[in-house]
Design a protein around this motif. Sequence first.
Motif, PDB file in Angstrom:
ATOM      1  N   SER A 112      21.615  34.690  54.787  1.00  0.00           N
ATOM      2  CA  SER A 112      21.464  34.310  56.173  1.00  0.00           C
ATOM      3  C   SER A 112      22.461  35.021  57.069  1.00  0.00           C
ATOM      4  N   ASN A 113      23.686  35.172  56.632  1.00  0.00           N
ATOM      5  CA  ASN A 113      24.739  35.633  57.544  1.00  0.00           C
ATOM      6  C   ASN A 113      24.594  37.090  57.936  1.00  0.00           C
ATOM      7  N   ASP A 114      24.182  37.956  57.001  1.00  0.00           N
ATOM      8  CA  ASP A 114      24.129  39.385  57.317  1.00  0.00           C
ATOM      9  C   ASP A 114      22.833  40.057  56.885  1.00  0.00           C
ATOM     10  N   GLY A 115      21.913  39.292  56.349  1.00  0.00           N
ATOM     11  CA  GLY A 115      20.632  39.877  55.936  1.00  0.00           C
ATOM     12  C   GLY A 115      20.706  40.691  54.659  1.00  0.00           C
ATOM     13  N   SER A 116      21.831  40.620  53.957  1.00  0.00           N
ATOM     14  CA  SER A 116      21.941  41.386  52.719  1.00  0.00           C
ATOM     15  C   SER A 116      20.965  40.843  51.689  1.00  0.00           C
ATOM     16  N   THR A 117      20.554  41.718  50.796  1.00  0.00           N
ATOM     17  CA  THR A 117      19.546  41.357  49.803  1.00  0.00           C
ATOM     18  C   THR A 117      20.061  41.641  48.402  1.00  0.00           C
ATOM     19  N   ASN A 118      19.413  41.006  47.451  1.00  0.00           N
ATOM     20  CA  ASN A 118      19.778  41.165  46.048  1.00  0.00           C
ATOM     21  C   ASN A 118      18.501  41.141  45.229  1.00  0.00           C
ATOM     22  N   TYR A 119      18.443  41.988  44.202  1.00  0.00           N
ATOM     23  CA  TYR A 119      17.242  42.067  43.374  1.00  0.00           C
ATOM     24  C   TYR A 119      17.616  42.019  41.892  1.00  0.00           C
ATOM     25  N   ALA A 120      16.757  41.383  41.119  1.00  0.00           N
ATOM     26  CA  ALA A 120      16.899  41.476  39.679  1.00  0.00           C
ATOM     27  C   ALA A 120      16.627  42.910  39.254  1.00  0.00           C
ATOM     28  N   ASP A 121      17.291  43.362  38.210  1.00  0.00           N
ATOM     29  CA  ASP A 121      17.109  44.746  37.765  1.00  0.00           C
ATOM     30  C   ASP A 121      15.655  45.055  37.452  1.00  0.00           C
ATOM     31  N   SER A 122      14.944  44.078  36.960  1.00  0.00           N
ATOM     32  CA  SER A 122      13.558  44.301  36.532  1.00  0.00           C
ATOM     33  C   SER A 122      12.606  44.587  37.692  1.00  0.00           C
ATOM     34  N   VAL A 123      13.028  44.279  38.925  1.00  0.00           N
ATOM     35  CA  VAL A 123      12.123  44.473  40.068  1.00  0.00           C
ATOM     36  C   VAL A 123      12.665  45.463  41.088  1.00  0.00           C
ATOM     37  N   LYS A 124      13.855  45.985  40.864  1.00  0.00           N
ATOM     38  CA  LYS A 124      14.439  46.930  41.819  1.00  0.00           C
ATOM     39  C   LYS A 124      13.538  48.133  41.997  1.00  0.00           C
ATOM     40  N   GLY A 125      13.347  48.497  43.249  1.00  0.00           N
ATOM     41  CA  GLY A 125      12.496  49.637  43.564  1.00  0.00           C
ATOM     42  C   GLY A 125      11.023  49.300  43.657  1.00  0.00           C
ATOM     43  N   ARG A 126      10.652  48.082  43.252  1.00  0.00           N
ATOM     44  CA  ARG A 126       9.249  47.674  43.313  1.00  0.00           C
ATOM     45  C   ARG A 126       9.022  46.503  44.263  1.00  0.00           C
ATOM     46  N   PHE A 127       9.997  45.632  44.394  1.00  0.00           N
ATOM     47  CA  PHE A 127       9.881  44.445  45.241  1.00  0.00           C
ATOM     48  C   PHE A 127      10.794  44.596  46.452  1.00  0.00           C
ATOM     49  N   THR A 128      10.345  44.033  47.570  1.00  0.00           N
ATOM     50  CA  THR A 128      11.151  44.038  48.778  1.00  0.00           C
ATOM     51  C   THR A 128      11.080  42.661  49.431  1.00  0.00           C
ATOM     52  N   ILE A 129      12.255  42.094  49.722  1.00  0.00           N
ATOM     53  CA  ILE A 129      12.324  40.813  50.411  1.00  0.00           C
ATOM     54  C   ILE A 129      12.655  41.068  51.871  1.00  0.00           C
ATOM     55  N   SER A 130      12.065  40.280  52.757  1.00  0.00           N
ATOM     56  CA  SER A 130      12.313  40.478  54.188  1.00  0.00           C
ATOM     57  C   SER A 130      12.066  39.181  54.939  1.00  0.00           C
ATOM     58  N   ARG A 131      12.589  39.141  56.160  1.00  0.00           N
ATOM     59  CA  ARG A 131      12.380  37.979  57.019  1.00  0.00           C
ATOM     60  C   ARG A 131      11.581  38.387  58.250  1.00  0.00           C
ATOM     61  N   ASP A 132      10.769  37.482  58.732  1.00  0.00           N
ATOM     62  CA  ASP A 132      10.136  37.627  60.032  1.00  0.00           C
ATOM     63  C   ASP A 132      10.573  36.410  60.837  1.00  0.00           C
ATOM     64  N   LYS A 133      11.549  36.614  61.697  1.00  0.00           N
ATOM     65  CA  LYS A 133      12.118  35.483  62.437  1.00  0.00           C
ATOM     66  C   LYS A 133      11.086  34.830  63.346  1.00  0.00           C
ATOM     67  N   ALA A 134      10.261  35.638  63.966  1.00  0.00           N
ATOM     68  CA  ALA A 134       9.274  35.105  64.905  1.00  0.00           C
ATOM     69  C   ALA A 134       8.280  34.175  64.200  1.00  0.00           C
ATOM     70  N   LYS A 135       7.978  34.494  62.946  1.00  0.00           N
ATOM     71  CA  LYS A 135       7.021  33.678  62.195  1.00  0.00           C
ATOM     72  C   LYS A 135       7.716  32.656  61.294  1.00  0.00           C
ATOM     73  N   ASN A 136       9.051  32.677  61.316  1.00  0.00           N
ATOM     74  CA  ASN A 136       9.824  31.753  60.472  1.00  0.00           C
ATOM     75  C   ASN A 136       9.360  31.838  59.017  1.00  0.00           C
ATOM     76  N   THR A 137       9.268  33.065  58.546  1.00  0.00           N
ATOM     77  CA  THR A 137       8.709  33.320  57.226  1.00  0.00           C
ATOM     78  C   THR A 137       9.560  34.353  56.488  1.00  0.00           C
ATOM     79  N   VAL A 138       9.685  34.165  55.195  1.00  0.00           N
ATOM     80  CA  VAL A 138      10.319  35.155  54.327  1.00  0.00           C
ATOM     81  C   VAL A 138       9.242  35.698  53.400  1.00  0.00           C
ATOM     82  N   TYR A 139       9.216  37.007  53.266  1.00  0.00           N
ATOM     83  CA  TYR A 139       8.196  37.666  52.452  1.00  0.00           C
ATOM     84  C   TYR A 139       8.809  38.269  51.200  1.00  0.00           C
ATOM     85  N   LEU A 140       7.972  38.388  50.191  1.00  0.00           N
ATOM     86  CA  LEU A 140       8.311  39.164  49.007  1.00  0.00           C
ATOM     87  C   LEU A 140       7.159  40.133  48.783  1.00  0.00           C
ATOM     88  N   GLN A 141       7.394  41.380  49.129  1.00  0.00           N
ATOM     89  CA  GLN A 141       6.393  42.429  48.910  1.00  0.00           C
ATOM     90  C   GLN A 141       6.564  42.948  47.492  1.00  0.00           C
TER      91      GLN A 141
END
Length: 125
Positions: free
Chosen positions: A53-82
């Motif tokens: 929450s504080n800085d938007g930093s992200t963390n990924y498990a090694d098994s998904v690095k480079g394939r998954f992306t987490i992001s926020r859409d503040k306007a929609k109050n939603t967090v995505y996992l692509q």
Amino acid sequence: QLQLVESGGGLVQPGGSLRLSCATSRFTLDYYNIGWFRQAPGKEREGVSCISSNDGSTNYADSVKGRFTISRDKAKNTVYLQMSSLEPEDAGVYYCAAENTNLYCSNSPYDYDDWGQGTQVTVSS
């Protein structure tokens, strides 16, 4: 409780993509660290990715690095996992979770207080 709701799961072929959503109408998710977790039958729940929450930093498990992306859409109050380049090993029930006591997010399920009901991801040809 935040009453988190996950959506976007389904059946996809290996190599395919899905985008999962985590939303709530009760609180502003931007104030919370959000984690995505998954659990396959007979296995423990494991952390996949998280966003702080504080800085938007992200963390990924090694098994998904480079394939998954987490992001926020503040306007929609939603967090995505692509999720891209999905593999059969990625299958399971995916959960989002929230907490706001730690400075940074973590991929440990023990750090989270509020959980959604989960959405099923099946990767099969």
